[in-house]
Design a protein around this motif. Structure first.
Motif, short mmCIF file in Angstrom:
data_model
loop_
_atom_site.label_atom_id
_atom_site.label_comp_id
_atom_site.label_asym_id
_atom_site.label_seq_id
_atom_site.Cartn_x
_atom_site.Cartn_y
_atom_site.Cartn_z
N ARG A 80 -12.58 -4.63 -0.79
CA ARG A 80 -11.34 -4.40 -1.53
C ARG A 80 -10.85 -5.67 -2.21
O ARG A 80 -10.95 -6.75 -1.65
CB ARG A 80 -10.25 -3.90 -0.58
CG ARG A 80 -10.53 -2.56 -0.02
CD ARG A 80 -9.45 -2.11 0.91
NE ARG A 80 -9.66 -0.72 1.30
CZ ARG A 80 -8.87 -0.07 2.12
NH1 ARG A 80 -7.82 -0.68 2.66
NH2 ARG A 80 -9.12 1.19 2.42
N TRP A 82 -7.30 -7.05 -3.78
CA TRP A 82 -5.87 -6.79 -3.78
C TRP A 82 -5.24 -7.34 -5.06
O TRP A 82 -5.46 -8.49 -5.42
CB TRP A 82 -5.23 -7.40 -2.54
CG TRP A 82 -5.70 -6.69 -1.32
CD1 TRP A 82 -6.84 -6.94 -0.61
CD2 TRP A 82 -5.10 -5.55 -0.72
NE1 TRP A 82 -6.97 -6.05 0.42
CE2 TRP A 82 -5.92 -5.18 0.37
CE3 TRP A 82 -3.95 -4.81 -0.98
CZ2 TRP A 82 -5.61 -4.10 1.19
CZ3 TRP A 82 -3.66 -3.75 -0.14
CH2 TRP A 82 -4.47 -3.39 0.92
N ARG A 86 -0.06 -12.49 -5.07
CA ARG A 86 -0.28 -12.56 -3.64
C ARG A 86 0.67 -13.51 -2.93
O ARG A 86 0.79 -13.48 -1.71
CB ARG A 86 -1.73 -12.97 -3.32
CG ARG A 86 -2.80 -12.02 -3.84
CD ARG A 86 -2.50 -10.55 -3.74
NE ARG A 86 -2.32 -10.05 -2.40
CZ ARG A 86 -1.78 -8.87 -2.12
NH1 ARG A 86 -1.36 -8.09 -3.07
NH2 ARG A 86 -1.63 -8.48 -0.89
N PHE A 96 -4.62 -1.94 -4.50
CA PHE A 96 -5.96 -2.51 -4.38
C PHE A 96 -6.99 -1.63 -5.08
O PHE A 96 -6.78 -0.43 -5.27
CB PHE A 96 -6.36 -2.72 -2.92
CG PHE A 96 -6.49 -1.46 -2.10
CD1 PHE A 96 -7.68 -0.75 -2.07
CD2 PHE A 96 -5.42 -0.99 -1.35
CE1 PHE A 96 -7.80 0.42 -1.33
CE2 PHE A 96 -5.53 0.16 -0.59
CZ PHE A 96 -6.73 0.86 -0.58
#
Length: 191
Positions: A80, A82, A86, A96
């Motif tokens: 994954r 994201w 962040r 995601f």
């Protein structure tokens, strides 16, 4: 005086949530639970933007009195990425994109006389999902996977306690191959 103490307590709770980071997440897909399929997932963050999610499903229901069989042994992995800023998001929360592969074997006998047994199945594709924190350690995650599924199968009928193979073949499908609404328990550690 009391309002100052309450504000001070809120700041310490806030600073604690920012100093702790998720090191592992344990999950349970509630949609599989509705289908009576026990399952577990483990997700491991790899830096700020990447994570690796693994899953395992194993419903193994057999009712010989009614010749009912619901058996599936399946596992898979998903990488994954994201999205979003962040610095503003907790680990393993937000939107995601992912790429996944999974596979397994199955045996379904829903009527007394007929069933289908999969020698194998495989599915691979792309996912989109969103995870949101509910409380300090709990989150909810929703995702949908679109890809290709392939399986080799044999159909059978039951005759005097034995299985008689009637025919078999291969099946291919392109479209939605996975859906999740998972309850997530985040395991955290201080920085």
């Amino acid at each position: 005086m009391m309002s100052g103490q309450v504000i001070g307590q809120n700041k310490s709770v806030e600073s604690h949530s920012h100093t702790c980071k998720t090191v592992l997440a344990l999950k349970n897909n509630l949609l599989y639970d509705l289908a009576l399929a026990p399952n577990i997932e483990v997700e491991l963050p790899l830096g700020k933007r990447w994570s690796l999610n693994t899953e395992y499903k194993c419903p193994w229901w057999l009712n010989s009195r009614h010749d009912f069989c619901y058996q599936l042994l399946s596992g898979g992995m998903e990488a994954r990425y994201w999205l979003g800023d962040r610095k503003m998001c907790d680990r393993l929360t937000g939107h995601f994109l992912g790429i996944y592969t999974e596979g397994g074997v199955y045996d379904f006998q829903l009527k007394e006389e007929n069933g289908i047994r999969g020698r194998y199945y495989t599915a691979s594709g792309l996912t989109y999902g969103y995870a949101r924190r509910l409380t300090g350690y709990l989150a909810i995650e929703c995702s949908l996977g679109i890809g290709c599924l392939a399986t080799g199968y044999r159909k059978y009928t039951s005759y005097k306690g034995d299985l008689v193979w009637t025919n078999g073949g291969h099946y291919h499908f392109i479209g939605p191959t996975k859906a999740k609404v998972s309850l997530v328990w985040r395991i955290t550690a201080g920085q």
